[in-house]
Motif scaffolding. Structure first.
Motif, PDB file in Angstrom:
ATOM      1  N   HIS A 163      18.218  -4.031  17.065  1.00  9.48           N
ATOM      2  CA  HIS A 163      17.073  -4.654  16.182  1.00  9.48           C
ATOM      3  C   HIS A 163      15.845  -3.817  16.807  1.00  9.48           C
ATOM      4  CE1 HIS A 163      19.425  -8.168  14.818  1.00  9.48           C
ATOM      5  NE2 HIS A 163      20.078  -7.967  15.912  1.00  9.48           N
ATOM      6  N   ASP A 164      15.714  -3.163  17.573  1.00 13.12           N
ATOM      7  CA  ASP A 164      14.223  -2.830  18.348  1.00 13.12           C
ATOM      8  C   ASP A 164      14.099  -1.450  17.269  1.00 13.12           C
ATOM      9  OD1 ASP A 164      12.131  -2.207  19.767  1.00 13.12           O
ATOM     10  OD2 ASP A 164      13.167  -1.324  21.091  1.00 13.12           O
ATOM     11  N   ARG A 165      13.637  -1.569  16.053  1.00 10.17           N
ATOM     12  CA  ARG A 165      13.076  -0.594  15.158  1.00 10.17           C
ATOM     13  C   ARG A 165      11.821  -0.766  15.011  1.00 10.17           C
ATOM     14  NH1 ARG A 165      16.847   2.745  14.223  1.00 10.17           N
ATOM     15  NH2 ARG A 165      16.034   3.069  12.166  1.00 10.17           N
ATOM     16  N   PRO A 166      10.772  -0.310  15.596  1.00  7.92           N
ATOM     17  CA  PRO A 166       9.319  -0.567  14.974  1.00  7.92           C
ATOM     18  C   PRO A 166       8.818  -0.286  13.710  1.00  7.92           C
ATOM     19  CG  PRO A 166       9.434   0.770  16.847  1.00  7.92           C
ATOM     20  CD  PRO A 166      10.795   0.455  16.476  1.00  7.92           C
TER      21      PRO A 166
ATOM     22  N   GLU B 112       3.861   5.705   3.634  1.00  5.98           N
ATOM     23  CA  GLU B 112       2.502   5.105   4.035  1.00  5.98           C
ATOM     24  C   GLU B 112       2.334   5.532   5.712  1.00  5.98           C
ATOM     25  OE1 GLU B 112       3.178   0.979   3.451  1.00  5.98           O
ATOM     26  OE2 GLU B 112       2.478   0.968   1.565  1.00  5.98           O
ATOM     27  N   ASP B 113       3.631   5.724   6.496  1.00  4.59           N
ATOM     28  CA  ASP B 113       3.576   6.332   7.783  1.00  4.59           C
ATOM     29  C   ASP B 113       2.628   7.463   7.893  1.00  4.59           C
ATOM     30  OD1 ASP B 113       4.312   5.882  10.589  1.00  4.59           O
ATOM     31  OD2 ASP B 113       5.608   7.646  10.034  1.00  4.59           O
TER      32      ASP B 113
ATOM     33  N   GLY C 137      15.918   2.621  -1.181  1.00  2.99           N
ATOM     34  CA  GLY C 137      15.640   3.927  -1.138  1.00  2.99           C
ATOM     35  C   GLY C 137      14.061   3.965  -1.416  1.00  2.99           C
ATOM     36  N   LEU C 138      13.740   3.026  -2.340  1.00  2.40           N
ATOM     37  CA  LEU C 138      12.354   3.313  -2.812  1.00  2.40           C
ATOM     38  C   LEU C 138      11.447   2.311  -1.719  1.00  2.40           C
ATOM     39  CD1 LEU C 138      12.151   2.747  -6.584  1.00  2.40           C
ATOM     40  CD2 LEU C 138      12.085   4.759  -5.192  1.00  2.40           C
ATOM     41  N   LEU C 139      11.862   1.462  -0.886  1.00  2.00           N
ATOM     42  CA  LEU C 139      11.108   0.798   0.251  1.00  2.00           C
ATOM     43  C   LEU C 139      10.921   1.872   1.010  1.00  2.00           C
ATOM     44  CD1 LEU C 139      12.756  -2.769  -0.025  1.00  2.00           C
ATOM     45  CD2 LEU C 139      10.433  -2.035  -1.026  1.00  2.00           C
ATOM     46  N   LEU C 140      12.170   2.729   1.370  1.00  2.00           N
ATOM     47  CA  LEU C 140      12.138   3.659   2.623  1.00  2.00           C
ATOM     48  C   LEU C 140      10.926   4.725   2.082  1.00  2.00           C
ATOM     49  CD1 LEU C 140      15.902   4.027   3.275  1.00  2.00           C
ATOM     50  CD2 LEU C 140      14.167   3.101   4.665  1.00  2.00           C
ATOM     51  N   THR C 141      11.052   4.954   0.986  1.00  4.19           N
ATOM     52  CA  THR C 141       9.927   6.131   0.463  1.00  4.19           C
ATOM     53  C   THR C 141       8.734   5.635   0.688  1.00  4.19           C
ATOM     54  OG1 THR C 141      11.595   7.112  -1.189  1.00  4.19           O
ATOM     55  CG2 THR C 141       9.304   7.143  -1.703  1.00  4.19           C
ATOM     56  N   ARG C 142       8.461   4.255   0.392  1.00  6.71           N
ATOM     57  CA  ARG C 142       6.934   3.854   0.598  1.00  6.71           C
ATOM     58  C   ARG C 142       6.532   3.895   2.206  1.00  6.71           C
ATOM     59  NH1 ARG C 142       6.728  -1.088  -2.059  1.00  6.71           N
ATOM     60  NH2 ARG C 142       5.733   0.191  -3.721  1.00  6.71           N
ATOM     61  N   ALA C 143       7.794   3.415   3.026  1.00 12.10           N
ATOM     62  CA  ALA C 143       7.409   3.318   4.329  1.00 12.10           C
ATOM     63  C   ALA C 143       7.156   4.770   4.887  1.00 12.10           C
ATOM     64  CB  ALA C 143       8.648   2.652   4.924  1.00 12.10           C
ATOM     65  N   TYR C 144       7.954   5.629   4.291  1.00  8.62           N
ATOM     66  CA  TYR C 144       7.737   7.091   4.774  1.00  8.62           C
ATOM     67  C   TYR C 144       6.501   7.517   4.351  1.00  8.62           C
ATOM     68  CZ  TYR C 144       8.039  12.031   4.199  1.00  8.62           C
ATOM     69  OH  TYR C 144       7.828  13.568   4.485  1.00  8.62           O
TER      70      TYR C 144
ATOM     71  N   ILE D 268      13.645  10.053   7.370  1.00 12.08           N
ATOM     72  CA  ILE D 268      13.649   8.873   6.751  1.00 12.08           C
ATOM     73  C   ILE D 268      14.131   7.869   7.471  1.00 12.08           C
ATOM     74  CG2 ILE D 268      14.372   7.486   4.815  1.00 12.08           C
ATOM     75  CD1 ILE D 268      12.533   9.443   3.919  1.00 12.08           C
ATOM     76  N   GLU D 269      15.015   8.254   8.695  1.00 13.23           N
ATOM     77  CA  GLU D 269      15.549   7.589   9.377  1.00 13.23           C
ATOM     78  C   GLU D 269      14.967   6.338  10.428  1.00 13.23           C
ATOM     79  OE1 GLU D 269      17.372   5.993  13.269  1.00 13.23           O
ATOM     80  OE2 GLU D 269      15.391   7.572  13.339  1.00 13.23           O
ATOM     81  N   PRO D 270      13.758   6.704  10.871  1.00 13.99           N
ATOM     82  CA  PRO D 270      12.647   5.791  11.457  1.00 13.99           C
ATOM     83  C   PRO D 270      12.643   4.386  10.551  1.00 13.99           C
ATOM     84  CG  PRO D 270      11.816   7.697  11.715  1.00 13.99           C
ATOM     85  CD  PRO D 270      12.743   8.036  10.668  1.00 13.99           C
ATOM     86  N   PHE D 271      12.799   4.358   9.072  1.00 13.25           N
ATOM     87  CA  PHE D 271      12.352   3.522   8.531  1.00 13.25           C
ATOM     88  C   PHE D 271      13.604   2.543   8.022  1.00 13.25           C
ATOM     89  CE2 PHE D 271       9.631   7.145   8.056  1.00 13.25           C
ATOM     90  CZ  PHE D 271       8.527   6.558   8.549  1.00 13.25           C
ATOM     91  N   LEU D 272      14.745   2.906   8.435  1.00  4.14           N
ATOM     92  CA  LEU D 272      16.027   2.098   7.860  1.00  4.14           C
ATOM     93  C   LEU D 272      15.985   0.687   8.389  1.00  4.14           C
ATOM     94  CD1 LEU D 272      19.003   4.651   8.772  1.00  4.14           C
ATOM     95  CD2 LEU D 272      18.296   4.027   6.681  1.00  4.14           C
TER      96      LEU D 272
END
Ligand SMILES: Cc1ncc(COP(=O)(O)O)c(C=O)c1O
Length: 504
Positions: free
Chosen positions: A314-317, A155-156, A146-153, A293-297
């Motif tokens: 696997h194709d989730r950039p 940063e994006d 959840g926190l890695l997703l938050t960071r990715a969100y 948040i979905e794109p970062f799963l």
């Protein structure tokens, strides 16, 4: 040889076997061709060599020393030790489930992928959030996801945030995960009614905050009535709202974290969805997330194509990547899916309602026993699936610590509740009876608490020296946590071998 004291390594005698592998029916390829030198052992693994009867006796003896849910009442608050239906073991053991190789080509693992896809759908519905990843291996691993997703969100969006808010009632894994993910922990206080202190939250919520991690009901067993306002404050500063799903068993089928405003949820399949709790695993802590948040799963995602076939995407950039080997603990998914299917939507709702009813019944029974003088309720409101007592009365009036009461319970064949958590309650006892217990068990527990307090009024030393009837007496728990000896010696003896010289 006493069955009591030996380790499996001490039972070992060269050449003994519990299992003989069949002759290989594939070409014998030299190891050097299969594995690079860096990954080869220089000598065989040190495994104990024992016959099947000795092996069985060893583990049966060990299991009989452990207090377990199939033996007695286990009201461990927050941990949800509810009955694990035996049906689940049967379905998980079906060869198509148990023998499936994790590297099987998706084309030949359609049934397994369909089960995972359906489980994702059921969890999404229960959470009120559309997308699910089954990958994380435990609740705390879901928190990290959840926190890695938050960071990715963030940063994006070109943002870099540094702080995560956790209420002072939070489970220890929340602040630990925050630190592990590289954020700074900021505590939020608790209001008089046991919910989040809104003023404190407003003070601390700023544009440095990445996330608020919250469980609702919280670890006091109380539903936060201000959840919509909390969500508004958190979203108002651009942070995510994370739901620690450890207490979802109080609200499943009734209220959904997604509808409360949460962006990311983890599920503890081993609590809410009747998995056996293993000592650290194997478990599963899937996460459900909102559209943003979905794109970062994590990758890969289990997907269904238009023709009804299943695959791994696997194709989730923008993905945060892989969180563990393969797709997760498949056997755990089978058990939870079996639970969800056998109960159905109505059954899940009823399970939550009975969990809440049982907790409130037990709370009322304890009050009826007049124990409030010694063990007052920490926040006296209608509770959800658990409630917290404070042992401060027993400490002051009987010179008895919560730990003494807990240890004495073992002599009554009752596992103690969670003790000394949450930290903000003095001498806390956190009681979660769960929905799978009968009225007679709950009544018995209330009788046990009363009798321990009555006994202590006569002679507190009895509880202070408890337990008397367990395989081991009072343990040095701090020592066991700080200086664990977790590895036996292949040469025999349970002492600390540390063959490579390292210290824990
Ligand atoms: C409230 C709460 N959050 C998180 C966790 C962590 O879950 P896990 O033990 O699956 O890592 C627990 C576990 O006891 C919990 O009670």
């Amino acid at each position: 040889m006493s069955d009591d004291v030996v380790t499996i390594f001490e039972r070992s005698r060269e050449g003994r076997r519990a299992f003989v592998a069949p002759e290989a029916d594939v070409p014998d390829v030299p190891l050097e061709e299969l594995l690079p030198a860096s990954q080869r052992r220089e000598r065989p693994a040190d495994l104990p060599e024992v016959s099947e009867p000795e092996l069985v006796r060893h583990y049966v003896t060990l299991s009989s020393k452990n207090f377990h849910l199939d033996e007695g009442f286990y009201p461990l608050g927050s941990c949800t030790m509810k009955h694990n239906p035996k049906l689940h073991e049967r379905v998980a053991a079906l060869p198509g489930h148990a023998r499936l190789h994790p590297l099987q080509d998706p084309e030949y693992a359609q049934g397994a992928l369909e089960l995972m896809w359906r489980l994702q759908g059921a969890l999404a519905e229960i959470a009120g959030l559309p997308h699910v990843s089954l990958q994380p291996s435990a609740g705390s691993h879901g928190e990290l996801a959840g926190l890695l997703l938050t960071r990715a969100y963030h940063e994006d969006r070109g943002e870099r945030r540094t702080k995560v808010l956790t209420p002072d009632t939070a489970h220890g894994t929340n602040p630990a995960t925050v630190t592990m993910a590289g954020y700074q922990v900021v505590k939020v206080g608790t209001a008089e009614d046991g919910g989040v202190d809104l003023d404190d939250l407003r003070d601390k919520a700023d544009d440095e905050v990445a996330c608020l991690m919250l469980t609702n009901p919280n670890t006091l067993g109380l539903f936060d009535r201000n959840i919509e306002e909390i969500a508004e404050v958190v979203h108002g500063v651009g942070a995510t709202l994370y739901y620690d799903g450890a207490n979802l068993n109080a609200v499943m089928g009734i209220a959904r974290p997604g509808d409360m405003g949460f962006d990311i949820v983890h599920f503890n399949l081993h609590k809410t969805f009747t998995q056996p709790h293993g000592g650290g695993g194997p478990g599963a802590g899937p996460i459900a997330v909102s559209n943003r948040i979905e794109p970062f799963l994590p990758t890969p995602q289990v997907v269904r194509a238009d023709d009804g076939s299943y695959d791994l995407d696997h194709d989730r950039p923008k993905s945060i990547g892989k969180l563990r080997g393969f797709q997760g603990n498949f056997g755990v998914f089978v058990r939870s899916y079996a639970y969800i299917c056998s109960l159905g939507g109505d059954g899940l709702e009823e399970a939550s309602k009975v969990a809440v009813l049982n907790a409130n019944y037990l709370k009322a029974r304890l009050a009826e026993e007049g124990i409030g003088e010694y063990l007052p309720i920490a926040f006296d409101r209608t509770c959800m699936h658990e409630f917290v007592l404070s042992g401060r009365g027993a400490k002051e009036k009987l010179d008895l610590r919560t730990l003494d009461i807990a240890k004495r319970m073992l002599d009554h064949n009752v596992h103690p509740p969670t003790v000394y958590f949450p930290l903000l309650v003095d001498e806390a006892l956190m009681i979660e009876p769960t929905e799978t217990e009968t009225k007679e068990r709950l009544d018995h527990f209330a009788d046990v608490v009363r009798s321990i307090l009555e006994e202590a009024a006569e002679d507190p030393e009895i509880a202070k020296n408890a337990p008397y009837t367990t395989p081991v007496r009072r343990l040095d728990e701090a020592g066991a946590a700080k200086r664990p000896v977790v590895r036996g010696s292949p040469q025999g003896g349970g002492s600390d071998p540390h063959p490579r010289g390292e210290k824990p």
